[in-house]
Scaffold this motif. Sequence first.
Motif, PDB file in Angstrom:
ATOM      1  N   TRP A  60       7.691   3.455  -1.970  1.00 28.65           N
ATOM      2  CA  TRP A  60       8.055   1.994  -1.669  1.00 28.65           C
ATOM      3  C   TRP A  60       8.757   1.764  -0.337  1.00 28.65           C
ATOM      4  N   PHE A  61       9.893   2.488  -0.429  1.00 21.81           N
ATOM      5  CA  PHE A  61      10.925   2.274   0.444  1.00 21.81           C
ATOM      6  C   PHE A  61      10.307   2.867   1.913  1.00 21.81           C
ATOM      7  N   PRO A 115       1.026  -1.161  -0.002  1.00 15.73           N
ATOM      8  CA  PRO A 115       0.048  -0.049  -0.104  1.00 15.73           C
ATOM      9  C   PRO A 115       0.808   1.337   0.109  1.00 15.73           C
ATOM     10  N   ASP A 116       0.474   2.349  -0.804  1.00 17.91           N
ATOM     11  CA  ASP A 116       1.265   3.405  -0.772  1.00 17.91           C
ATOM     12  C   ASP A 116       0.736   4.326   0.183  1.00 17.91           C
ATOM     13  N   LEU A 117       1.461   3.980   1.445  1.00 20.95           N
ATOM     14  CA  LEU A 117       1.267   4.892   2.511  1.00 20.95           C
ATOM     15  C   LEU A 117       1.582   6.283   2.599  1.00 20.95           C
ATOM     16  N   VAL A 118       2.475   6.816   2.040  1.00 18.12           N
ATOM     17  CA  VAL A 118       2.836   8.216   1.809  1.00 18.12           C
ATOM     18  C   VAL A 118       1.837   8.843   0.723  1.00 18.12           C
ATOM     19  N   LEU A 120       7.829   2.134   7.267  1.00 18.95           N
ATOM     20  CA  LEU A 120       6.457   2.319   8.078  1.00 18.95           C
ATOM     21  C   LEU A 120       6.008   0.904   8.300  1.00 18.95           C
ATOM     22  N   LEU A 121       5.960   0.005   7.523  1.00 14.60           N
ATOM     23  CA  LEU A 121       5.025  -1.430   7.888  1.00 14.60           C
ATOM     24  C   LEU A 121       5.983  -2.025   8.839  1.00 14.60           C
ATOM     25  N   VAL A 122       7.545  -2.081   8.607  1.00 13.33           N
ATOM     26  CA  VAL A 122       8.391  -2.791   9.632  1.00 13.33           C
ATOM     27  C   VAL A 122       8.380  -2.173  11.019  1.00 13.33           C
TER      28      VAL A 122
END
Length: 132
Positions: free
Chosen positions: A51-52, A5-8, A57-59
């Motif tokens: 992506w990075f 998911p594109d959180l940014v 954020l997910l980690v």
Amino acid sequence: MANLPDLVGMVDRAVHRHFTVQTVEEPQALLPTIAEIRAMTDQEKTERLHWFLSVFLLVFLCVVISGTVIMVVGAELKALGSYQSLGHTAPLSKGAQVKLVILSFGGTVLLSFAACLWSLQTGRLSKTLGLD
């Protein structure tokens, strides 16, 4: 790897009152050279950044959730009485604490220096882009 998911992008669109969910694909090259980065379009660079940041954020969220679960389960086990304590443990001496700090700081600096040397040796170090 699957699309993330594109959180940014989602946060940016939410700020502008556009609530849509999009994904971002893994970059073609995870460790591109400086020439490859310069050859990328602005769209590719933006997607790479998104992506990075989404991965970071997910980690972070996984680590926080795991730590919270460990702390809650540990407290529950202690309350139930099934928790076996290690007994009375002695604190580390000041000398041992200083040695541990020096060791961990020195290890971090040494690994960072090794990464810089590797990047310099393989042509992945630049003044504008930093370590690739």
